[in-house]
Write a protein that holds these residues in place. Sequence first.
Motif, PDB file in Angstrom:
ATOM      1  N   VAL A 177       0.852  -1.187   0.000  1.00  0.00           N
ATOM      2  CA  VAL A 177       0.000   0.000   0.000  1.00  0.00           C
ATOM      3  C   VAL A 177       0.889   1.239   0.000  1.00  0.00           C
ATOM      4  O   VAL A 177       1.808   1.362   0.811  1.00  0.00           O
ATOM      5  CB  VAL A 177      -0.931   0.033   1.233  1.00  0.00           C
ATOM      6  N   GLY A 178       0.622   2.147  -0.934  1.00  0.00           N
ATOM      7  CA  GLY A 178       1.312   3.426  -0.974  1.00  0.00           C
ATOM      8  C   GLY A 178       0.340   4.554  -0.703  1.00  0.00           C
ATOM      9  O   GLY A 178      -0.871   4.398  -0.852  1.00  0.00           O
ATOM     10  N   ARG A 179       0.881   5.682  -0.267  1.00  0.00           N
ATOM     11  CA  ARG A 179       0.019   6.847  -0.024  1.00  0.00           C
ATOM     12  C   ARG A 179       0.602   8.062  -0.726  1.00  0.00           C
ATOM     13  O   ARG A 179       1.750   8.433  -0.482  1.00  0.00           O
ATOM     14  CB  ARG A 179      -0.096   7.128   1.470  1.00  0.00           C
ATOM     15  N   VAL A 180      -0.201   8.663  -1.601  1.00  0.00           N
ATOM     16  CA  VAL A 180       0.198   9.893  -2.288  1.00  0.00           C
ATOM     17  C   VAL A 180      -0.939  10.894  -2.112  1.00  0.00           C
ATOM     18  O   VAL A 180      -1.964  10.818  -2.793  1.00  0.00           O
ATOM     19  CB  VAL A 180       0.476   9.659  -3.785  1.00  0.00           C
ATOM     20  N   GLU A 181      -0.773  11.811  -1.179  1.00  0.00           N
ATOM     21  CA  GLU A 181      -1.813  12.794  -0.930  1.00  0.00           C
ATOM     22  C   GLU A 181      -1.945  13.747  -2.122  1.00  0.00           C
ATOM     23  O   GLU A 181      -1.036  13.892  -2.931  1.00  0.00           O
ATOM     24  CB  GLU A 181      -1.515  13.602   0.333  1.00  0.00           C
ATOM     25  N   ASP A 182      -3.097  14.393  -2.203  1.00  0.00           N
ATOM     26  CA  ASP A 182      -3.269  15.450  -3.190  1.00  0.00           C
ATOM     27  C   ASP A 182      -2.320  16.593  -2.853  1.00  0.00           C
ATOM     28  O   ASP A 182      -1.706  16.628  -1.779  1.00  0.00           O
ATOM     29  CB  ASP A 182      -4.721  15.929  -3.200  1.00  0.00           C
ATOM     30  N   THR A 183      -2.212  17.552  -3.757  1.00  0.00           N
ATOM     31  CA  THR A 183      -1.245  18.632  -3.573  1.00  0.00           C
ATOM     32  C   THR A 183      -1.916  19.991  -3.739  1.00  0.00           C
ATOM     33  O   THR A 183      -3.039  20.099  -4.224  1.00  0.00           O
ATOM     34  CB  THR A 183      -0.102  18.535  -4.600  1.00  0.00           C
ATOM     35  N   THR A 184      -1.188  21.018  -3.344  1.00  0.00           N
ATOM     36  CA  THR A 184      -1.644  22.369  -3.616  1.00  0.00           C
ATOM     37  C   THR A 184      -1.709  22.601  -5.127  1.00  0.00           C
ATOM     38  O   THR A 184      -0.868  22.100  -5.880  1.00  0.00           O
ATOM     39  CB  THR A 184      -0.716  23.404  -2.969  1.00  0.00           C
ATOM     40  N   LEU A 185      -2.718  23.343  -5.545  1.00  0.00           N
ATOM     41  CA  LEU A 185      -2.865  23.689  -6.964  1.00  0.00           C
ATOM     42  C   LEU A 185      -2.424  25.124  -7.232  1.00  0.00           C
ATOM     43  O   LEU A 185      -2.549  25.609  -8.362  1.00  0.00           O
ATOM     44  CB  LEU A 185      -4.330  23.528  -7.396  1.00  0.00           C
ATOM     45  N   LEU A 186      -1.911  25.791  -6.212  1.00  0.00           N
ATOM     46  CA  LEU A 186      -1.591  27.210  -6.349  1.00  0.00           C
ATOM     47  C   LEU A 186      -0.200  27.419  -6.935  1.00  0.00           C
ATOM     48  O   LEU A 186       0.722  26.650  -6.688  1.00  0.00           O
ATOM     49  CB  LEU A 186      -1.674  27.908  -4.994  1.00  0.00           C
ATOM     50  N   SER A 187      -0.066  28.486  -7.692  1.00  0.00           N
ATOM     51  CA  SER A 187       1.245  28.910  -8.195  1.00  0.00           C
ATOM     52  C   SER A 187       1.601  30.231  -7.526  1.00  0.00           C
ATOM     53  O   SER A 187       0.775  30.850  -6.841  1.00  0.00           O
ATOM     54  CB  SER A 187       1.209  29.088  -9.719  1.00  0.00           C
ATOM     55  N   ASP A 188       2.826  30.668  -7.737  1.00  0.00           N
ATOM     56  CA  ASP A 188       3.263  31.920  -7.127  1.00  0.00           C
ATOM     57  C   ASP A 188       2.843  33.146  -7.928  1.00  0.00           C
ATOM     58  O   ASP A 188       3.043  34.279  -7.497  1.00  0.00           O
ATOM     59  CB  ASP A 188       4.799  31.930  -6.977  1.00  0.00           C
ATOM     60  N   THR A 189       2.282  32.933  -9.125  1.00  0.00           N
ATOM     61  CA  THR A 189       1.875  34.067  -9.960  1.00  0.00           C
ATOM     62  C   THR A 189       0.649  34.735  -9.369  1.00  0.00           C
ATOM     63  O   THR A 189      -0.212  34.092  -8.775  1.00  0.00           O
ATOM     64  CB  THR A 189       1.575  33.609 -11.392  1.00  0.00           C
ATOM     65  N   ARG A 190       0.591  36.045  -9.542  1.00  0.00           N
ATOM     66  CA  ARG A 190      -0.546  36.809  -9.027  1.00  0.00           C
ATOM     67  C   ARG A 190      -1.277  37.503 -10.173  1.00  0.00           C
ATOM     68  O   ARG A 190      -0.761  37.634 -11.276  1.00  0.00           O
ATOM     69  CB  ARG A 190      -0.071  37.847  -7.990  1.00  0.00           C
TER      70      ARG A 190
END
Length: 391
Positions: A177-190
Amino acid sequence: MRILLLAPHPFYQARGTPIAVKMVLEFLGARGHQVDVLTYHEGMDVSIPNCRIHRIPRVPGVSNIRPGFSFKKLVCDGVMFASCLRMMRRNRYDLVHAVEEAAFIAVVMKSLTGVPYVYDMDSSLAEQMIDSFPRLEMAYPALRRFEAAAVRRSAGVLTVCAALEDVAHGHAPGTPVGRVEDTTLLSDTRNPNGTALLPNETAGAPVAMYVGNLEHYQGIDLLLEGFRHTLDRVPEARLVIVGGRDDDIARYTRRCAALGIRPAVLFLGPKPVTVLADLLREADVLVSPRLKGLNTPMKIYSYLDSGTAVLATRLRTHTQVLDDRTAYLVDPEPLALGSGLAALLRDPSLRQRLASHAKDYVQREFTPEAARRKLESFYAMIESRAAGARA
């Protein structure tokens, strides 16, 4: 390897599971695998190196397929089974990567062809079906047995959270069993032009924001009932809800009117992921009132990365990732949520402290780079086992 990935949902759409599947496809393609994707007839076509998208035939009368278990999904999964069988007979695959209920299709394909499969477990299907259809409670033990069989017969299970990792280990302690959580979708661009994305009605007001679909399990009723208590303490507060289908927005607009909070709640509808970072930064508090489910909502990771304080229900769906250092956790009932939201809106120093800890945490643990490292580890094990089986 040549891999068949089964994605039993509209693909691509900018929401939870399809976003996670896209990340897996990008990883597999970059690793040099040749991947065929079999998915529903709905969704946007996307170009991913070394990946080809195949769609099931359009099903008459079946459209606008929503997240979660439904009769529409059941029909599409039946069509997917037939399409999968044709593809397995025409092509030599080394592995099937089966997302959610497609694992049951993969079980049959393994019996017929011997091709191993990875069970990509984004939720507990037994739990999900009982949550959607409580009258199936009597069938829960049988549903658990089906789920356990899919885990046991797999080459490995890929989960998205600790709770599902526990479910998989409970079904079959010997299965990897492996676990890969979801991630942030944000970038540093504004936002390049610097204009505000929130409507004028929020100007000068403390703003709470929810982002996501408006399905029942997300706890929108709890949020609205709780916000009524917030307004008793912070009358100038505004609640902004981003996302949702037109019929859901209409239903919850009527609910706001019935609660007497309609002027203080603004529904913005769906927004592109490209503006998500700026939207989240314009809020004072981000809310996740989810009531059901084992997996952590994907939105949580972007919430944590936004620099804005987070309030969430104190349930395992959240607490497997959040604690009292990174979020304001409340009991899942209206008065507790409303009082907690009012307290947080009134306390800028607490908001700043929570947001700072949260951003440090997500940048250490839940970035796309961290997810790729975890996928590398899991697939290195799967590839090694597959090579050993061929030898």
